[in-house]
Scaffold this active site. Structure first.
Site, PDB file in Angstrom:
ATOM      1  N   LYS A 188       0.843  -1.198   0.000  1.00 37.54           N
ATOM      2  CA  LYS A 188       0.000   0.000   0.000  1.00 37.54           C
ATOM      3  C   LYS A 188       0.876   1.245   0.000  1.00 37.54           C
ATOM      4  O   LYS A 188       2.004   1.211   0.484  1.00 37.54           O
ATOM      5  CB  LYS A 188      -0.871   0.020   1.266  1.00 37.54           C
ATOM      6  CG  LYS A 188      -2.028  -0.941   1.257  1.00 37.54           C
ATOM      7  CD  LYS A 188      -2.866  -0.782   2.515  1.00 37.54           C
ATOM      8  CE  LYS A 188      -4.023  -1.761   2.541  1.00 37.54           C
ATOM      9  NZ  LYS A 188      -5.003  -1.564   1.452  1.00 37.54           N
TER      10      LYS A 188
ATOM     11  N   ARG B 102     -10.318 -11.560   1.699  1.00 41.62           N
ATOM     12  CA  ARG B 102     -11.123 -12.656   1.150  1.00 41.62           C
ATOM     13  C   ARG B 102     -10.362 -13.975   1.232  1.00 41.62           C
ATOM     14  O   ARG B 102     -10.965 -15.042   1.357  1.00 41.62           O
ATOM     15  CB  ARG B 102     -11.551 -12.316  -0.287  1.00 41.62           C
ATOM     16  CG  ARG B 102     -10.416 -12.160  -1.250  1.00 41.62           C
ATOM     17  CD  ARG B 102     -10.801 -11.373  -2.499  1.00 41.62           C
ATOM     18  NE  ARG B 102     -10.864  -9.919  -2.262  1.00 41.62           N
ATOM     19  CZ  ARG B 102     -11.198  -9.023  -3.186  1.00 41.62           C
ATOM     20  NH1 ARG B 102     -11.497  -9.416  -4.410  1.00 41.62           N
ATOM     21  NH2 ARG B 102     -11.234  -7.747  -2.889  1.00 41.62           N
TER      22      ARG B 102
HETATM   23  N1  BES Z   1      -8.175  -3.688   4.134  1.00 39.00           N
HETATM   24  C1  BES Z   1      -8.349  -3.278   2.802  1.00 39.00           C
HETATM   25  C2  BES Z   1      -9.654  -2.531   2.538  1.00 39.00           C
HETATM   26  C3  BES Z   1      -9.814  -1.193   3.233  1.00 39.00           C
HETATM   27  C4  BES Z   1      -9.479  -0.030   2.587  1.00 39.00           C
HETATM   28  C5  BES Z   1     -10.345  -1.120   4.507  1.00 39.00           C
HETATM   29  C6  BES Z   1      -9.639   1.196   3.220  1.00 39.00           C
HETATM   30  C7  BES Z   1     -10.521   0.104   5.128  1.00 39.00           C
HETATM   31  C8  BES Z   1     -10.169   1.248   4.483  1.00 39.00           C
HETATM   32  C9  BES Z   1      -8.331  -4.492   1.878  1.00 39.00           C
HETATM   33  O1  BES Z   1      -7.534  -5.536   2.304  1.00 39.00           O
HETATM   34  C10 BES Z   1      -7.774  -4.039   0.580  1.00 39.00           C
HETATM   35  O2  BES Z   1      -6.657  -3.641   0.550  1.00 39.00           O
HETATM   36  N2  BES Z   1      -8.585  -4.096  -0.461  1.00 39.00           N
HETATM   37  C11 BES Z   1      -8.172  -3.665  -1.738  1.00 39.00           C
HETATM   38  C12 BES Z   1      -8.724  -4.652  -2.738  1.00 39.00           C
HETATM   39  C13 BES Z   1      -8.158  -4.488  -4.115  1.00 39.00           C
HETATM   40  C14 BES Z   1      -6.687  -4.840  -4.142  1.00 39.00           C
HETATM   41  C15 BES Z   1      -8.921  -5.397  -5.046  1.00 39.00           C
HETATM   42  C16 BES Z   1      -8.717  -2.269  -1.984  1.00 39.00           C
HETATM   43  O3  BES Z   1      -9.825  -1.975  -1.512  1.00 39.00           O
HETATM   44  O4  BES Z   1      -8.016  -1.469  -2.585  1.00 39.00           O
HETATM   45 MN    MN Z   2      -5.520  -5.338   1.725  1.00 40.34          MN
END
Ligand code: BES
Ligand code: MN
Ligand code: ZN
Length: 487
Positions: A262, A336
């Site tokens: 991230k 997931r």
């Molecule tokens: N934990 C994150 C989702 C999230 C984002 C929670 C902001 C709270 C605040 C999740 O694991 C994630 O990173 N999801 C990705 C999915 C994508 C790679 C398909 C996302 O939402 O960018």
């Molecule tokens: Mn994530």
């Protein structure tokens, strides 16, 4: 802090309920004969009209309270519970740091007055255990909150289960707030074991057991971390011999994104990526505290998603516990990958009558619904309706989004049964479609994406201060109360 219910006024500050219809409450006369009439000119001269959020303060002389505060509650409506909770929350918020030690909040004389105290308790929540330099002035002064109501017995009876739900919320908030160096899978599991004192049966599995079970998808997420992954199982058997309801939670104690790292800004928020599991743990506490007459099992997958020489890579293919294979195309879509194994384990082991998972699963749900509704996805209209109703009743609203085979197709992989991301479109829905592939035919299932509601950077309401909301326990507790137990 102490919360109590009495039939007459005690304390430093007396807080009275004012509505737009009665903004000079006749209750003033219970403090002092004729007080309502004598304050009328002063109140009329001010802008105080009992509107929600308005206050009018008065410093009486002589015996009795040192301060009287009229709190506007707006118009009473069908949504009384919410109005009363906000009123209690606002009462605490306006006095918590005032220097006064005890406050008394006048109720309306009904059983629902218990909601006022629940709101007060929610608003008194603080997470300042790591603040070592707070001066006395920076700490709450209020020690006792008394609800004053003519319906002491009814309100006391109603407050019991409400307080249990609020305590679940408090636990969820604490868990989400804890920093990731303190709360990691093993230490989290220790916190969960504390529920044993309430009669919850807790089992914690480690990597060895989960390897034997074939939970390679969950384990793949945690393999880049030096912290061991765990799955914690909480059983509350307060019902008969019926199949339990299962709650499943995403417990990513920290989500760096893994190799699909991230960006830096705000990454610290990802300590809250275990918010779904906190909702489940908090709900189990609520159910146990109020001795719910239902069978419920909570299961949480606890991992840390880190980049490392041993971390999983984009391109990796794992065997999930269900036997289906997944191509990892983005190690940041890890939630997931954790849930699919826990969902499968839950169904294999407990054959639940319904299964509900909660997860801070996608950033996309924040784009769709903001911070005011959680996303609801379900294969069952009845369960979906029950969750929607419970959410409205407890002010933890959920909003259903569509699912369907056209979305499911987006998960097609060239090399495995599916990939773990869909693409740029409908990110929250494709995440839900992924989970649905691990739900057995005939099992009512709901997925609640709480990424938008688990935390927020600013106060949302007096009862919901920044940061962790503790979303979930009240929703789940209400779901059980209204649909899965005999009175
Ligand atoms: N934990 C994150 C989702 C999230 C984002 C929670 C902001 C709270 C605040 C999740 O694991 C994630 O990173 N999801 C990705 C999915 C994508 C790679 C398909 C996302 O939402 O960018
Ligand atoms: Mn994530
Ligand atoms: Zn995540």
């Amino acid at each position: 802090m102490k919360f109590e219910i009495k039939d007459s006024y005690v304390g430093d500050v007396y807080i009275l309920f004012a509505t737009e219809d009665e903004y000079i409450p006749s209750d003033l006369n219970t403090i002092e004969d004729g007080l309502a009439a004598s304050l009328t000119p002063m109140i009329e001269a001010s802008r105080f009209r009992g509107k929600a959020g308005q206050t009018f303060e008065y410093t009486p002389s002589g015996e009795g309270p040192k301060k009287v505060i009229l709190l506007g509650a707006g118009k009473l409506s069908d949504d009384n519970a919410q109005t009363l909770e906000n009123y209690g929350g606002f009462a605490v918020k306006s006095t918590l740091m005032s220097g006064y030690k005890s406050i008394a909040i006048k109720g309306t004389g009904a059983e629902e007055d218990a909601r006022i105290l629940a709101g007060a308790r929610l608003a008194s929540y603080r997470f300042d255990k790591y603040m070592t330099k707070l001066t006395d002035d920076q700490k709450p002064s209020v020690e006792t909150v008394t609800l004053v109501t003519s319906a002491v017995e009814a309100a006391t009876k109603a407050y019991g289960p409400l307080e249990a739900a609020v305590q679940g919320t408090e636990l969820a908030r604490d868990l989400v707030h804890e920093p990731p160096n303190v709360l990691y899978p093993a230490s989290y599991a220790d916190r969960i074991r504390e529920l044993e004192a309430l009669g919850v049966k807790v089992t914690v599995l480690g990597e060895k057991e989960m390897t034997e079970l074939g939970m390679h998808s969950l384990l793949g997420v945690g393999q880049g971390s030096v912290r061991e992954s765990h799955m914690a199982i909480m059983e509350w058997n307060g019902g008969g011999d019926e199949a339990p309801v299962a709650f499943v939670g995403k417990g990513v104690c920290f989500d760096t994104g893994g190799i699909s790292l991230k960006p830096g800004p705000n990454m610290q928020d990802m300590k809250g990526d275990m918010g779904g599991s906190a909702a489940v743990v908090g709900a189990m506490k609520s159910l146990a505290l109020r001795k719910a007459k239902a069978n419920v099992v909570g299961l949480v997958g606890l991992v840390e998603n880190m980049p490392d020489g041993n971390a999983s890579r984009p391109g990796d293919i794992v065997y999930t516990m269900s036997g289906q294979t997944v191509e990892n195309q983005n190690t940041d879509a890890e939630g997931r990958l954790v849930l699919c194994d826990v969902l499968w384990y839950a169904q294999e082991t407990y054959k639940p009558s319904a299964i509900i998972d909660l997860a801070t699963l996608t950033g996309a749900i924040i784009v769709s619904l903001g911070h005011d509704n959680a996303g609801l996805f379900s294969n069952d209209d009845t369960l979906s309706g029950q969750l929607t109703a419970a959410g409205l009743a407890e002010n933890e609203p959920v909003w259903r989004l569509p699912m369907g085979s056209s979305y499911d197709k987006l998960l097609k992989s060239q090399f495995a049964d599916m990939k773990n991301i869909g693409g740029p479109a409908a990110g929250s829905i494709t995440a839900a479609q992924f989970l649905k592939r691990f739900i057995k035919e005939g099992t009512p299932w709901a997925h609640i994406d709480i990424a938008g509601v688990a935390w927020k950077s600013v106060d949302k309401a007096p009862t919901d201060p920044a940061w962790a909301s503790g979303f979930g326990p009240r929703l789940l507790d209400r779901l059980i109360k209204d649909n899965y137990e005999s009175a």
